[in-house]
Design an enzyme around this catalytic site. Sequence first.
Site, short mmCIF file in Angstrom:
data_model
loop_
_atom_site.label_atom_id
_atom_site.label_comp_id
_atom_site.label_asym_id
_atom_site.label_seq_id
_atom_site.Cartn_x
_atom_site.Cartn_y
_atom_site.Cartn_z
N ASN A 27 0.82 -1.20 0.00
CA ASN A 27 0.00 0.00 0.00
C ASN A 27 0.86 1.26 0.00
O ASN A 27 1.05 1.88 -1.05
CB ASN A 27 -0.96 -0.02 1.19
N ASP A 28 1.39 1.61 1.16
CA ASP A 28 2.12 2.87 1.27
C ASP A 28 3.27 2.99 0.28
O ASP A 28 3.58 4.08 -0.19
CB ASP A 28 2.65 3.04 2.70
#
Lengths: 467, 103
Positions: A395-396
């Site tokens: 994600n990040d």
Amino acid sequence: MISANLAAIFYLVSGILFILALRGLSSPDTSRQGNYFGIAGMIIAIVVTFLSIGNFSSSLVYVILFLVIGGAIGAFIAFKIPMTAMPELVAGFHSLVGLAAVFVAIAAFLNPAAFNLGNVGNIKLASLIEMSIGAAVGAITFSGSIIAFLKLRGIMSGAPITFSGQHVLNLILGIGIFVLIFYLCKTQSTNIFWTVIIISFLVGVLLIIPIGGADMPVVISMLNSYSGWAAAGIGFTLENTALIITGALVGSSGAILSYIMCKAMNRSFVSVILGGFGAENSTDDKKEKKDQKPVKSGNAEDAAFLMKNASSVIIVPGYGMAVAQAQHALREMVDKLKKNDIKVTYAIHPVAGRMPGHMNVLLAEANVPYDEVFELEDINNDFANSDVAFVIGANDVTNPVAKTDPKSPIFGMPVLDVEKCKSVLFVKRSLSPGYAGIDNELFYKDNTLMLFADAKKMTEDIVKNLD
Amino acid sequence: MEIDPFIFRLSIFILSIFIGYYVVWSVTPSLHTPLMSVTNAISSVIIVGAIIAALAGTSESIFNTSSIFGFIAIILAAINIFGGFLVTQRMLQMYKKKKDKKK
């Protein structure tokens, strides 16, 4: 019985073998040989220790017995542990090194004559300093690793635990340890020695509890480094070259890994140590924003269609893949794609997963050849020329905000340029933000198709649809 | 005046840090996990201290306070040595090149 000089030569040999063990890891081809060097070095060190003592009294039987018991437990764990649990295993092993260092230091303090360090109540000054530093660092490593282990295992929440005055308390305790060691040297008091160890245990706990789940790769590397310094401290006490060399190697290895991990997150080492990152704050206004923005979501059929018509696909795995144990399903999917002459590569961000190199091991376990797996800087330019990016469990590390929004907490962090792909498939259970606690802009891009499902189930469904 | 042996050990220590620095930078990032497990295993060479402590007991009292700590440390370090090297071996066996596979 062999002379102390000869023993020292052999310890040097084993130290060199340990250097070669690490050297072997520069490529997967030489790595297995490197591991054998390491094992040889360990055998030499242990055998030489027995020979140099030469006191083959009845204690020896027990030494062998305990060695076998420990070895059996270790071997059992090594064969049983699933690859997804490597971060916890390494944290657990660090704690053992730390505790062993503490115990050896205690043994040396209680019976200095056995180590030629003087007598009880009159231990050589240098040895006393070395053993108390070794014990203190060992104790910090032990309790810190236990906390890291509990957090990684999920027994303890990964959320940072902070309270006011935390850093001041740590500082006071840290200074306290040095003051106590100073008095220990003056008085040789057993009570002070025990106090040093107990405070160090406390410091280890306090040091790790404020650090959030996303910073675990740094924490593990850092504890790796500490375990090395503890070993080196004991090495000085025992005047043992093998231990000093090893301690220095492990210490610098852990330090370098911490540095690489910090750099990959664009965070300073100090801010990681101070902790608190990834705490859930101001999530309310983020939720509002989320509701407003439109998201395109699709199913396995859409994903299979997109990939079948692509000529190149880049897979971006993350911790979510490990949690869902999706690596084998993923490999199956890639095999099907390859049969259709689609070029598939893997892109790995340095902090994907919970420890350095975690994703590489999982992919290797799923029989993905390592020459299809690329690091961030080697593959980042390829996204622009690829048709599909398949983000699974990451994600990040894909968030374009890191490049565009100076106000974002992850601004400046090197990210994978996933959004440059013609289309992005994003497997995720929900729109919830990642560990950094921020929304991923990628979700709302026109070329992004969200696949809301468990990573493993979604991948299996895609495999079915590829037929 | 003679040089204190401590200085020699310190020299070994400092030089080893430099060796470690250069050797570890050359480790390929895909092998960082095995690197951690193998450093774990080799740092358990601390077992030599545990063995010395454990064997220091006299034949009348094999288990005195000091040697008991030694014995426990032997178990802890042995878990690490066997566990560390074997799990590293297990991981390294999995790293394969494309060519090794049959089509």
